[in-house]
Design a protein around this motif. Structure first.
Motif, mmCIF file in Angstrom:
data_model
loop_
_atom_site.group_PDB
_atom_site.id
_atom_site.type_symbol
_atom_site.label_atom_id
_atom_site.label_comp_id
_atom_site.label_asym_id
_atom_site.label_seq_id
_atom_site.Cartn_x
_atom_site.Cartn_y
_atom_site.Cartn_z
ATOM 1 N N TYR A 197 5.309 3.088 -13.981
ATOM 2 C CA TYR A 197 4.095 2.288 -14.299
ATOM 3 C C TYR A 197 4.727 0.993 -14.267
ATOM 4 C CZ TYR A 197 1.740 6.661 -15.707
ATOM 5 O OH TYR A 197 1.335 7.833 -15.476
ATOM 6 N N TYR A 198 4.013 -0.013 -13.358
ATOM 7 C CA TYR A 198 4.386 -1.161 -13.296
ATOM 8 C C TYR A 198 3.164 -2.055 -13.866
ATOM 9 C CZ TYR A 198 5.323 -6.127 -11.897
ATOM 10 O OH TYR A 198 5.542 -7.363 -11.804
ATOM 11 N N VAL A 199 3.348 -2.819 -15.076
ATOM 12 C CA VAL A 199 2.030 -3.113 -15.776
ATOM 13 C C VAL A 199 1.821 -4.340 -15.021
ATOM 14 C CG1 VAL A 199 1.536 -3.958 -18.073
ATOM 15 C CG2 VAL A 199 2.933 -2.159 -17.912
ATOM 16 N N ILE A 200 0.542 -4.740 -14.475
ATOM 17 C CA ILE A 200 0.208 -5.820 -13.885
ATOM 18 C C ILE A 200 -0.907 -6.715 -14.818
ATOM 19 C CG2 ILE A 200 0.151 -4.891 -11.719
ATOM 20 C CD1 ILE A 200 -2.693 -4.192 -11.705
ATOM 21 N N ASP A 201 -1.530 -6.033 -15.632
ATOM 22 C CA ASP A 201 -2.145 -6.986 -16.763
ATOM 23 C C ASP A 201 -2.035 -6.033 -18.001
ATOM 24 O OD1 ASP A 201 -4.562 -5.258 -16.661
ATOM 25 O OD2 ASP A 201 -5.319 -6.582 -15.167
ATOM 26 N N GLY A 202 -3.002 -6.759 -19.012
ATOM 27 C CA GLY A 202 -2.981 -6.002 -20.449
ATOM 28 C C GLY A 202 -3.804 -4.559 -20.207
ATOM 29 N N GLN A 203 -4.467 -4.522 -19.339
ATOM 30 C CA GLN A 203 -5.237 -2.926 -19.168
ATOM 31 C C GLN A 203 -4.996 -1.921 -17.838
ATOM 32 O OE1 GLN A 203 -7.047 -2.535 -21.696
ATOM 33 N NE2 GLN A 203 -6.559 -4.078 -22.629
ATOM 34 N N HIS A 204 -4.175 -2.462 -16.950
ATOM 35 C CA HIS A 204 -3.810 -1.745 -15.853
ATOM 36 C C HIS A 204 -2.400 -1.960 -15.496
ATOM 37 C CE1 HIS A 204 -8.048 -3.132 -15.593
ATOM 38 N NE2 HIS A 204 -8.338 -1.938 -15.197
ATOM 39 N N ALA A 205 -2.075 -0.643 -14.808
ATOM 40 C CA ALA A 205 -0.560 -0.767 -14.155
ATOM 41 C C ALA A 205 -0.789 0.024 -12.742
ATOM 42 C CB ALA A 205 0.102 0.036 -15.138
ATOM 43 N N LEU A 206 0.357 -0.308 -11.742
ATOM 44 C CA LEU A 206 0.524 0.260 -10.723
ATOM 45 C C LEU A 206 1.110 1.581 -10.749
ATOM 46 C CD1 LEU A 206 1.445 -2.691 -8.325
ATOM 47 C CD2 LEU A 206 -0.511 -1.245 -8.260
ATOM 48 N N ALA A 211 3.420 -5.468 -22.081
ATOM 49 C CA ALA A 211 3.216 -6.707 -21.445
ATOM 50 C C ALA A 211 3.289 -6.657 -19.701
ATOM 51 C CB ALA A 211 4.501 -7.707 -21.955
ATOM 52 N N PRO A 212 2.513 -7.560 -19.279
ATOM 53 C CA PRO A 212 2.502 -7.575 -17.864
ATOM 54 C C PRO A 212 4.083 -7.827 -17.289
ATOM 55 C CG PRO A 212 0.833 -8.913 -18.655
ATOM 56 C CD PRO A 212 1.639 -8.509 -19.688
ATOM 57 N N GLY A 213 4.509 -6.970 -16.156
ATOM 58 C CA GLY A 213 5.654 -7.441 -15.533
ATOM 59 C C GLY A 213 6.539 -6.051 -16.058
ATOM 60 N N THR A 214 6.064 -5.599 -17.236
ATOM 61 C CA THR A 214 7.113 -4.301 -17.541
ATOM 62 C C THR A 214 6.987 -3.079 -16.817
ATOM 63 O OG1 THR A 214 6.710 -5.030 -20.052
ATOM 64 C CG2 THR A 214 7.471 -2.757 -19.777
ATOM 65 N N ILE A 215 8.180 -2.428 -16.862
ATOM 66 C CA ILE A 215 8.355 -1.376 -15.853
ATOM 67 C C ILE A 215 8.477 -0.081 -16.963
ATOM 68 C CG2 ILE A 215 9.473 0.181 -14.025
ATOM 69 C CD1 ILE A 215 10.398 -2.697 -12.995
ATOM 70 N N VAL A 216 7.513 0.803 -16.961
ATOM 71 C CA VAL A 216 7.677 1.866 -17.746
ATOM 72 C C VAL A 216 7.868 3.306 -16.859
ATOM 73 C CG1 VAL A 216 6.571 3.480 -19.540
ATOM 74 C CG2 VAL A 216 6.163 0.851 -19.497
ATOM 75 N N ARG A 252 0.784 4.942 -4.451
ATOM 76 C CA ARG A 252 0.769 4.152 -5.714
ATOM 77 C C ARG A 252 -0.874 3.977 -6.125
ATOM 78 N NH1 ARG A 252 1.833 -2.042 -4.139
ATOM 79 N NH2 ARG A 252 -0.130 -2.360 -2.843
ATOM 80 N N ASP A 253 -1.305 4.117 -7.446
ATOM 81 C CA ASP A 253 -2.750 4.011 -7.704
ATOM 82 C C ASP A 253 -2.681 2.848 -8.670
ATOM 83 O OD1 ASP A 253 -3.237 6.293 -6.285
ATOM 84 O OD2 ASP A 253 -2.425 7.704 -8.075
ATOM 85 N N ILE A 254 -3.777 2.078 -9.091
ATOM 86 C CA ILE A 254 -3.956 1.225 -9.998
ATOM 87 C C ILE A 254 -4.633 2.102 -11.132
ATOM 88 C CG2 ILE A 254 -5.250 -0.704 -10.816
ATOM 89 C CD1 ILE A 254 -4.892 -1.994 -8.214
ATOM 90 N N VAL A 255 -3.936 2.148 -12.182
ATOM 91 C CA VAL A 255 -4.459 3.231 -13.563
ATOM 92 C C VAL A 255 -4.785 2.414 -14.840
ATOM 93 C CG1 VAL A 255 -3.722 5.130 -12.525
ATOM 94 C CG2 VAL A 255 -2.306 4.137 -14.036
ATOM 95 N N ALA A 256 -5.415 2.614 -15.643
ATOM 96 C CA ALA A 256 -5.698 2.104 -16.954
ATOM 97 C C ALA A 256 -4.185 2.400 -17.764
ATOM 98 C CB ALA A 256 -6.813 3.015 -17.689
ATOM 99 N N PHE A 257 -3.911 1.403 -18.138
ATOM 100 C CA PHE A 257 -2.668 1.491 -18.822
ATOM 101 C C PHE A 257 -2.524 0.212 -19.999
ATOM 102 C CE2 PHE A 257 1.960 1.354 -19.319
ATOM 103 C CZ PHE A 257 2.344 2.639 -19.282
ATOM 104 N N SER A 258 -2.081 0.680 -21.466
ATOM 105 C CA SER A 258 -2.014 -0.532 -22.113
ATOM 106 C C SER A 258 -1.048 -0.515 -22.979
ATOM 107 C CB SER A 258 -3.434 -0.774 -22.778
ATOM 108 O OG SER A 258 -3.569 0.423 -23.566
#
Length: 115
Positions: free
Chosen positions: A56-65, A42-47, A33-39
């Motif tokens: 991608y698991y969104v951890i905040d408005g700007q980043h995702a795992l 909503a946080p908690g969303t899985i894409v 896993r990596d932390i990447v820029a992703f917008s």
């Protein structure tokens, strides 16, 4: 006095070894896993981006795992939106008939696992 110093040295060595082992386990748990820029989500969303074969698991408005995932073959991929309703150790699921026809070993391995 010497006994106290030996015990203190042993305690410090024990704590350092334990900390190193804990750090190694934590590092191994991160896997690919990596932390990447992703917008845009909503946080908690899985894409799941099937073309990238990444989840991608969104951890905040700007980043995702970001995790690597397996996806269906071309023409058999899933699209749309869904909601995760639960997580099960032994889900009541079997491969669809089309998959069992293409891969008969899946039906056998599924029936063995369920017993």
């Amino acid at each position: 006095m010497v006994l106290v110093l030996r015990r203190a040295a042993f305690f410090v060595a024990f704590v350092l070894i334990w900390a190193l082992l804990a750090a190694a386990v934590a590092h191994a748990a991160t896997g690919d896993r990596d932390i990447v820029a992703f917008s845009g989500f909503a946080p908690g969303t899985i894409v799941v981006k099937t073309a990238e074969r990444r989840l991608y698991y969104v951890i905040d408005g700007q980043h995702a795992l970001r995790f690597p995932v397996g996806v269906g073959r071309s023409g058999k991929t899933w699209t749309g939106q869904a909601r995760v309703e639960g997580k099960y150790v032994r889900p009541a699921w079997a491969p669809p008939q089309e998959i069992r026809r293409d891969h008969p070993q899946f039906a056998r391995s599924y029936s063995r696992r369920r017993r």
